[in-house]
Design a protein around this motif. Structure first.
Motif: not given
Length: 617
Positions: A567-585
């Motif tokens: 489960t991935v919890t993000v604040g908004n769309a940009m947060g998910l895009l950060a995950v996709v770009m490899g930024d899991v921190g």
């Protein structure tokens, strides 16, 4: 500003007709000198002075008709359309218009980027006073009509209700979607289409017919606060009444025209400009509907023309006088209707798209009018687009149902013709006789059979150059010249990426997941069977992503950590895009469950290639 066209009639065209030059100069107030705009870091994002060579008779390296069009589109400055309506032209590929309401300013189409829009507003205010912006209108969903919005207003002022943002229904969806789904491929091909990486000059880029070239500054998007939904809908902004006409599926999926009764002025967005437009752009897009396009132009004539003194648009210069307005709009309407109807007539007689494109003749009245010429779109590729819209890519001949792709086809052709040196010799003979189209076909096979063959590459580049010099269509010229440059100097990549952070932040979760599905490398994901929950805290909603058989499917469902791998919890769309770009921190991001499953999912996402080859294998 009184530069006139050369007085000869090259190619049988009335180049001594100064009407368009008179209209393009009418109402001139002031120019930006120098006409160069820079970003905060000093980078030049717009340079109209680079086109100062556009004067006098056309050189042999440019079609006289295109030279004339480029002279017109290179004109720049602040112009009065009528008292109360002003345009800044020549600060981008598109126009920005300013309408003076009772106490403020309504801005129409704030160009491609922040910097040029700000420069245009400053130029207006230097002569017309410091009116506050009270509204921004986006005529349609292409980036050259909204990307510079932060140059004329701010998100804070929009949020505070100080500035309204109006756009046709579906604007945000289409504005974002076009630049994401096939955005990387479109951007690479657009670099060819606009000649963005070419030097400016008589033997290189002279414009793109619709304008000169897109600016390269900051692109942003403020989401509309008012969606225009119906023809006949009216809004009054700071005392200025506006009557709207919907025109979806024409030059853009979401587009509209509108009329200002106070000024007796009609804005036609990008559906009636001083050239034949594209039904399918060379950069790529969904095929547009010329039948609907013509229908909306007829509706505009019937609804507005009897009470209109001037028609203006998001590109080029206005047309004044009721009779001239009707004639202009009618010829533009007939242009798209004729292409549509005659293509359908001929395809129903069994002709294929390339045959129709080669032989369709336009009526004399349409050939005679300058604003119907194919500087941006062309009869040739628009006819093929209409054929594609109705019939698809297959022309019905079974021998063409399953051809080899270019890299497999080329060696077979080359071998059949006696080897690559023989192919180059045949191309040289074709070049010498002026049959550059056949020479290009031969050399295309030669280069795809052996991309290192120096003689083939050199002759191919020379051939494309000659095709460019004879092209009336600016985008064809730019494609030919861009191919020649890459054959000589190597791949120059993509000039600019439209998918800016501001634009990406407006993606809906569904659009993000569609983008992720497109990015999945199917073969690498065949053996994966994963379930990933993505929770958006700003929306208080959860999506279940399942990856199976190389297919990513998303559903809006309640979170269930027991059945999800991770489960991935993000604040908004940009947060998910950060995950996709490899930024899991990144801040506000939480990952619970099987971290390895998330990494396996991310590992099969493939980034697009912004510099794929076009003219070589």
């Amino acid at each position: 500003m009184d530069q006139k066209p050369p007085a000869d009639r090259s190619h049988g065209l009335p180049l001594g007709d100064t009407t368009d030059f008179d209209d393009a100069d009418r109402g001139f107030i002031a120019a930006l000198k120098p006409c160069v705009v820079k970003a905060a870091d000093g980078r030049v994002v717009w340079d109209n002075d680079a086109y100062s060579f556009l004067a006098g008779p056309a050189p042999p390296s440019v079609h006289p008709s295109l030279w004339r069009q480029s002279m017109l589109t290179a004109k720049h400055g602040l112009y009065e359309v009528v008292p109360g309506i002003y345009q800044v032209r020549g600060l981008d590929i598109s126009n920005i218009s300013f309408v003076e309401s009772d106490t403020g300013l309504i801005v129409i189409d704030p160009l491609v980027s922040t910097e040029v829009a700000a420069a245009a507003l400053t130029l207006y205010r230097s002569r017309r006073g410091d009116r506050p912006v009270v509204a921004v209108i986006y005529t349609h969903s292409h980036v050259d009509h909204f990307g510079g919005v932060l140059g004329v207003t701010s998100q804070a002022d929009v949020d505070a209700g100080k500035v309204a943002v109006l756009a046709p229904e579906g604007f945000t969806k289409h504005a974002v979607q076009e630049n994401v789904y096939a955005g990387p491929a479109m951007a690479r091909r657009a670099t060819y289409m606009y000649g963005a990486m070419l030097a400016r000059g008589p033997q290189r880029q002279v414009g793109c017919g619709l304008g000169q070239v897109p600016s390269t500054g900051e692109i942003a998007l403020i989401v509309p606060t008012v969606d225009i939904r119906a023809t006949g809908e009216t809004h009054t902004i700071d005392g200025a009444e506006i009557e709207f006409q919907m025109a979806p599926g024409t030059e853009a999926p979401a587009e509209m025209h509108f009329y200002f009764p106070r000024f007796r002025a009609l804005c036609m967005a990008e559906n009636a400009t001083h050239n034949l437009h594209n039904l399918l752009t060379l950069r790529g897009a969904l095929v547009r509907d010329p039948h609907a396009w013509a229908g909306y132009l007829t509706e505009a004539i019937d609804t507005f023309a009897h009470r209109t003194d001037v028609v203006f648009a998001s590109h080029h210069w206005p047309t004044w006088g009721r009779e001239r307005v009707v004639e202009f709009l009618s010829l533009q309407r007939d242009l798209y209707a004729y292409l549509h109807d005659q293509t359908l007539r001929l395809l129903n007689q069994g002709y294929i798209g390339t045959e129709i494109a080669e032989n369709l003749e336009m009526p004399p009245a349409l050939n005679k009018a300058w604003h119907t010429h194919g500087y941006y779109g062309s009869v040739s590729h628009n006819v093929k687009a209409i054929y594609q819209r109705y019939m698809g890519w297959f022309d019905g001949n079974p021998a063409r149902l399953w051809p080899h792709p270019p890299e497999a086809l080329a060696p077979r052709y080359v071998e059949a013709m006696g080897g690559i040196d023989r192919v180059v010799e045949l191309a040289r003979q074709a070049f010498a006789t002026g049959d550059h189209r056949w020479a290009a076909t031969l050399l295309d096979h030669a280069v795809f059979a052996d991309s290192t063959h120096a003689a083939a590459r050199k002759l191919y580049a020379d051939t494309l150059e000659q095709l460019a010099y004879g092209a009336e269509n600016a985008t064809w010229r730019n494609f030919f010249l861009s191919g020649a440059v890459e054959l000589r100097d190597g791949n120059f990549g993509t000039a600019a990426q439209v998918a800016s952070p501001s634009l990406m932040s407006q993606l809906t979760p569904e659009q993000i997941f569609d983008g992720l599905a497109i990015a999945v490398n199917g073969p690498r994901a065949w053996d994966l069977d994963l379930a990933v929950d993505v929770t958006f805290t700003d929306l208080d909603t959860n999506y279940r992503l399942t990856l199976r058989n190389g297919v990513l499917v998303h559903r809006n469902v309640p979170a269930d950590s027991d059945s999800a791998n991770v489960t991935v919890t993000v604040g908004n769309a940009m947060g998910l895009l950060a995950v996709v770009m490899g930024d899991v921190g990144s801040p506000g991001l939480e990952v619970s469950g099987d971290q390895a499953a998330l990494q396996a999912f991310l590992a099969v996402l493939e980034r697009p290639d912004p510099a794929f080859n076009i003219v070589t294998p």
